[in-house]
Design a protein around this motif. Structure first.
Motif, PDB file in Angstrom:
ATOM      1  N   TRP A   1     150.421 -42.062  80.299  1.00 24.40           N
ATOM      2  CA  TRP A   1     149.064 -41.484  79.861  1.00 24.40           C
ATOM      3  C   TRP A   1     149.032 -40.536  79.086  1.00 24.40           C
ATOM      4  N   LEU A   2     149.940 -39.343  79.555  1.00 30.40           N
ATOM      5  CA  LEU A   2     149.856 -38.171  78.813  1.00 30.40           C
ATOM      6  C   LEU A   2     150.687 -37.926  77.485  1.00 30.40           C
ATOM      7  N   GLN A   3     151.911 -39.247  77.476  1.00 29.19           N
ATOM      8  CA  GLN A   3     152.889 -39.170  76.444  1.00 29.19           C
ATOM      9  C   GLN A   3     152.151 -40.071  75.169  1.00 29.19           C
ATOM     10  N   SER A   4     151.123 -41.152  75.748  1.00 31.00           N
ATOM     11  CA  SER A   4     150.749 -42.053  74.835  1.00 31.00           C
ATOM     12  C   SER A   4     149.799 -41.461  73.572  1.00 31.00           C
ATOM     13  N   ALA A   5     149.070 -40.493  73.884  1.00 23.33           N
ATOM     14  CA  ALA A   5     148.329 -39.585  72.951  1.00 23.33           C
ATOM     15  C   ALA A   5     147.834 -38.561  73.593  1.00 23.33           C
ATOM     16  N   HIS A   6     147.559 -37.384  73.050  1.00 25.55           N
ATOM     17  CA  HIS A   6     147.251 -36.113  73.492  1.00 25.55           C
ATOM     18  C   HIS A   6     145.923 -36.329  74.091  1.00 25.55           C
ATOM     19  N   ASP A   7     145.096 -37.198  73.646  1.00 29.64           N
ATOM     20  CA  ASP A   7     143.447 -37.299  74.280  1.00 29.64           C
ATOM     21  C   ASP A   7     143.453 -38.512  75.076  1.00 29.64           C
ATOM     22  N   ALA A   8     144.606 -39.428  75.124  1.00 32.82           N
ATOM     23  CA  ALA A   8     144.405 -40.579  75.902  1.00 32.82           C
ATOM     24  C   ALA A   8     143.586 -40.441  77.337  1.00 32.82           C
ATOM     25  N   LYS A   9     144.186 -39.662  78.132  1.00 26.23           N
ATOM     26  CA  LYS A   9     143.632 -39.518  79.420  1.00 26.23           C
ATOM     27  C   LYS A   9     142.259 -38.697  79.420  1.00 26.23           C
ATOM     28  N   SER A  10     142.067 -37.772  78.766  1.00 25.30           N
ATOM     29  CA  SER A  10     140.706 -37.272  78.803  1.00 25.30           C
ATOM     30  C   SER A  10     139.688 -38.076  78.218  1.00 25.30           C
ATOM     31  N   VAL A  11     139.713 -39.032  77.147  1.00 27.43           N
ATOM     32  CA  VAL A  11     138.927 -39.941  76.883  1.00 27.43           C
ATOM     33  C   VAL A  11     138.682 -40.967  77.877  1.00 27.43           C
ATOM     34  N   TYR A  12     139.780 -41.572  78.400  1.00 28.10           N
ATOM     35  CA  TYR A  12     139.661 -42.579  79.604  1.00 28.10           C
ATOM     36  C   TYR A  12     138.655 -42.082  81.057  1.00 28.10           C
ATOM     37  N   ASP A  13     139.138 -40.784  81.313  1.00 28.01           N
ATOM     38  CA  ASP A  13     138.520 -39.889  82.191  1.00 28.01           C
ATOM     39  C   ASP A  13     137.079 -39.895  82.014  1.00 28.01           C
ATOM     40  N   SER A  14     136.754 -39.524  80.772  1.00 28.37           N
ATOM     41  CA  SER A  14     135.293 -39.410  80.310  1.00 28.37           C
ATOM     42  C   SER A  14     134.563 -40.714  80.402  1.00 28.37           C
ATOM     43  N   LEU A  15     135.158 -41.685  79.934  1.00 27.18           N
ATOM     44  CA  LEU A  15     134.410 -43.019  80.226  1.00 27.18           C
ATOM     45  C   LEU A  15     134.130 -43.676  81.309  1.00 27.18           C
ATOM     46  N   LEU A  16     135.347 -43.155  82.348  1.00 26.52           N
ATOM     47  CA  LEU A  16     135.248 -43.564  83.899  1.00 26.52           C
ATOM     48  C   LEU A  16     134.016 -42.897  84.507  1.00 26.52           C
ATOM     49  N   ALA A  17     133.786 -41.501  83.873  1.00 24.15           N
ATOM     50  CA  ALA A  17     132.744 -40.668  84.462  1.00 24.15           C
ATOM     51  C   ALA A  17     131.460 -40.861  84.027  1.00 24.15           C
ATOM     52  N   SER A  18     131.312 -41.666  82.931  1.00 26.24           N
ATOM     53  CA  SER A  18     129.927 -42.059  82.570  1.00 26.24           C
ATOM     54  C   SER A  18     129.203 -43.006  83.238  1.00 26.24           C
ATOM     55  N   LYS A  19     128.090 -42.837  83.359  1.00 23.71           N
ATOM     56  CA  LYS A  19     127.182 -44.084  83.989  1.00 23.71           C
ATOM     57  C   LYS A  19     126.584 -44.881  83.002  1.00 23.71           C
ATOM     58  N   ASP A  20     126.948 -44.650  81.797  1.00 27.24           N
ATOM     59  CA  ASP A  20     126.372 -45.657  80.665  1.00 27.24           C
ATOM     60  C   ASP A  20     126.996 -47.045  80.903  1.00 27.24           C
ATOM     61  N   GLU A  21     126.470 -48.281  80.910  1.00 27.18           N
ATOM     62  CA  GLU A  21     127.146 -49.536  81.128  1.00 27.18           C
ATOM     63  C   GLU A  21     128.326 -49.747  80.038  1.00 27.18           C
ATOM     64  N   ASP A  22     127.703 -49.476  78.616  1.00 26.13           N
ATOM     65  CA  ASP A  22     128.522 -49.896  77.628  1.00 26.13           C
ATOM     66  C   ASP A  22     130.096 -48.820  77.886  1.00 26.13           C
ATOM     67  N   ALA A  23     129.884 -47.814  78.454  1.00 25.24           N
ATOM     68  CA  ALA A  23     131.298 -47.067  78.761  1.00 25.24           C
ATOM     69  C   ALA A  23     132.064 -47.699  79.604  1.00 25.24           C
ATOM     70  N   LYS A  24     131.598 -48.816  80.514  1.00 24.01           N
ATOM     71  CA  LYS A  24     132.542 -49.299  81.312  1.00 24.01           C
ATOM     72  C   LYS A  24     133.528 -50.314  80.463  1.00 24.01           C
ATOM     73  N   LEU A  25     132.930 -50.764  79.441  1.00 25.33           N
ATOM     74  CA  LEU A  25     133.701 -51.730  78.330  1.00 25.33           C
ATOM     75  C   LEU A  25     134.519 -50.884  77.699  1.00 25.33           C
ATOM     76  N   TYR A  26     134.131 -49.849  77.207  1.00 24.93           N
ATOM     77  CA  TYR A  26     135.126 -48.945  76.565  1.00 24.93           C
ATOM     78  C   TYR A  26     136.186 -48.680  77.330  1.00 24.93           C
ATOM     79  N   ALA A  27     136.069 -48.276  78.620  1.00 26.64           N
ATOM     80  CA  ALA A  27     137.155 -47.852  79.710  1.00 26.64           C
ATOM     81  C   ALA A  27     137.882 -48.961  79.777  1.00 26.64           C
ATOM     82  N   GLU A  28     137.551 -50.124  79.966  1.00 26.08           N
ATOM     83  CA  GLU A  28     138.362 -51.168  80.135  1.00 26.08           C
ATOM     84  C   GLU A  28     139.459 -51.404  79.080  1.00 26.08           C
ATOM     85  N   TYR A  29     138.968 -51.526  77.657  1.00 21.25           N
ATOM     86  CA  TYR A  29     139.697 -51.626  76.662  1.00 21.25           C
ATOM     87  C   TYR A  29     140.480 -50.473  76.520  1.00 21.25           C
ATOM     88  N   THR A  30     140.493 -49.331  76.574  1.00 22.80           N
ATOM     89  CA  THR A  30     141.034 -48.009  76.838  1.00 22.80           C
ATOM     90  C   THR A  30     142.243 -47.951  77.579  1.00 22.80           C
TER      91      THR A  30
END
Length: 554
Positions: free
Chosen positions: A79-108
């Motif tokens: 995850w850290l090698q894939s891109a500098h912001d890969a893990k931070s974006v994924y973690d932000s999406l997982l932490a979000s309570k927004d329903e749409d964020a769940k879809l984005y997290a899955e694709y991320t």
């Protein structure tokens, strides 16, 4: 705009509000974007990959669990090698309570970051650069290829460390510095400790030796001895690929290796069925369709062929489109001394054939060919692809100190995949001439090849495998070996097919043998392109999964 910062499609609504516009269209736009996102997720068919371990001893089953646990750590590092912001974006999406964020997290999660593997590594969620950095997480995001080369020329004492496969390049003031993986990723120590525990349980001395040496390699960034030990594993039901392996993620130079994990349970019966390929490797090398001066001998090599079932996949091989086979190790020095090991992932192949290849064949092929599309032919082609990775030259003709990989830099991965595929087909002709396979099987091989091309073309024009399959299709289409019928479906001209396959193999092998960077660049620019015809055909396949979204028992 920062006041209205949202993830992905939600930013459409934020933009309308921040500009003082009516937002009547925003919900519709947002709904359309989320529908498209769901379609992208659905393009990966969910599959649980299972490996039968009931024939293993209790200790072996414990080893599988320990190795899988180590594999999960390798996945975290990737995850850290894939891109500098890969893990931070994924973690932000997982932490979000927004329903749409769940879809984005899955694709991320599928893409190991906010950049779409299939669609040109373009960003699909969050704020930031529009395309994944060519240097992934290995180099500073603002570093250019020219800057790196100039710096190395001016600081030759740092060349080896900066170009190492096992370092991350960072800025330190005006300097570029190389940080060894073992220091950059502290998780490695836990991974190594798990290998030590697995080694202690192993009753197979060759596996024990490999696990011990791999643990040392992870701690020291010296993998040569571990690679040799991996080739020496004998008479064991288990195998493992773990650590920094492939160079695909480094799109600048192909220098840096990415972490992955493959925990394997051998399928001995299937391996026996494919042993004939191993016995013919030297014959394949002698018959390469290039100038004889470029052909080297393979007499010192041992090529191990095995069919396995995957218990756990993680990291590089799990990102986006999933690997179905591998030919390792990549180190030319190890290959010269010990040969290579070709592992066919049987349960992964079966999942892809059933979910993707068969449905594609029904869509694109002349109906008279569809019945010839065959699971065994698909497995055999993948096997010969891996065998063919070892053919040709590892070093440039006239300069045995220059590896072909180094000479071709970022172009190496796609042209090497072209070579492996096209030689795989070329070598079927040799097996036919030697009466190892018959007319009926050759029909199945050729019929299965074409939908197999489209399976990988749909990976996109950024993927090394996608580019390789584009090149093959466009070349053979240009030469008339692949033809389109009045109904828009494809057929094969069997009278010239293998002749044109041989011509393409000649061109690619020669580019590699000569280390011809500019020639390789021109070749890929000409043939690794998405034509309107291909785009139309891909559009017709939109209801067929592009790949599989795999989960594992371990």
């Amino acid at each position: 705009m920062n006041l209205f910062k949202k993830m992905g499609a939600l930013a459409i609504l934020a933009l309308a509000v921040s500009c003082g516009e009516t937002n009547e269209a925003a919900p519709a736009q947002e709904s359309k974007a989320m529908t498209e996102l769901q379609q992208k997720i659905d393009a990966y068919a969910p599959v649980l990959i299972e490996a039968d371990v009931t024939h293993l001893t209790d200790k072996q089953q414990q080893i599988v669990k320990l190795l899988s646990e180590a594999g999960h750590i390798s996945d975290q590092i990737f995850w850290l090698q894939s891109a500098h912001d890969a893990k931070s974006v994924y973690d932000s999406l997982l932490a979000s309570k927004d329903e749409d964020a769940k879809l984005y997290a899955e694709y991320t999660k599928i893409n190991y970051g906010p950049y779409d593997v299939i669609y040109g590594n373009k960003r699909f969620v969050g704020e930031g650069i529009e395309r994944r950095p060519y240097g992934a997480g290995f180099y500073p995001t603002d570093m250019t290829k020219e800057e790196f080369k100039k710096y190395v020329e001016e600081n030759p004492e740092q060349k080896e460390a900066l170009e190492s496969a096992y370092t991350v390049v960072k800025r330190e003031g005006d300097k570029l510095i190389a940080v060894p993986y073992s220091k950059e990723y502290p998780q490695i120590e836990k991974m190594a400790a798990l290998l030590d525990s697995a080694a202690a349980l192993s009753e197979n001395e060759s596996l024990k030796n490999y696990l011990v040496k791999l643990a040392i390699a992870l701690r020291t960034d010296e993998y040569y001895e571990a690679d040799l030990a991996w080739m020496d594993i004998k008479n064991n039901d288990l195998d493992l690929v773990l650590g920094p392996i492939e160079n695909y993620q480094d799109e600048i130079f192909n220098y840096k290796t990415a972490f992955e994990a493959v925990v394997m349970v051998k399928d001995p019966e299937a391996s026996k069925e494919l042993a004939m390929f191993e016995s013919n490797i030297n014959e394949f090398q002698k018959r390469l369709p290039i100038d004889a001066k470029y052909i080297t001998e393979l007499s010192k090599t041992t090529n191990v062929l095995q069919v396995v079932n995957v218990a756990y996949f993680g990291g590089d091989c799990q990102k986006g489109t999933k690997t179905i086979a591998a030919s390792l190790p990549n180190n030319p020095k190890v290959y010269t001394e010990k040969g290579s090991k070709k592992s066919m992932y049987k349960n992964m192949m079966t999942a892809k054939f059933e979910n993707i290849v068969k449905p594609i064949a029904k869509k694109i092929l002349d109906p008279t060919l569809v019945s010839d599309v065959d699971a065994n032919a698909f497995t055999s082609f993948v096997t010969l692809h891996e065998v063919s990775h070892t053919l040709g030259r590892g070093t440039v003709y006239g300069d045995d100190k220059m590896d072909v990989r180094k000479a071709l830099q970022e172009l190496y991965s796609p042209i090497e995949e072209v070579k492996a595929d096209i030689l795989g087909m070329y070598n079927f002709k040799h097996l036919y001439d030697m009466k190892v396979v018959d007319d009926d099987y050759m029909k199945k091989v050729v019929a299965t090849y074409l939908p197999g091309l489209f399976r990988s073309i749909r990976f996109g024009s950024v993927s090394a495998h996608g580019r390789a399959n584009l090149a093959q299709f466009n070349y053979l289409r240009e030469k008339g070996a692949i033809k389109i019928m009045e109904d828009g479906k494809y057929t094969i001209d069997m009278d010239i097919f293998f002749e044109k396959v041989g011509e393409m193999a000649h061109d690619v092998l020669t580019l590699q043998a000569e280390g011809n960077y500019e020639g390789t660049k021109k070749f890929l620019e000409k043939y690794s392109t998405m034509t309107p015809e291909i785009e139309t055909m891909i559009e017709s396949l939109k209801d067929i999964p592009r790949d599989i979204n795999t989960t594992y028992e371990y």
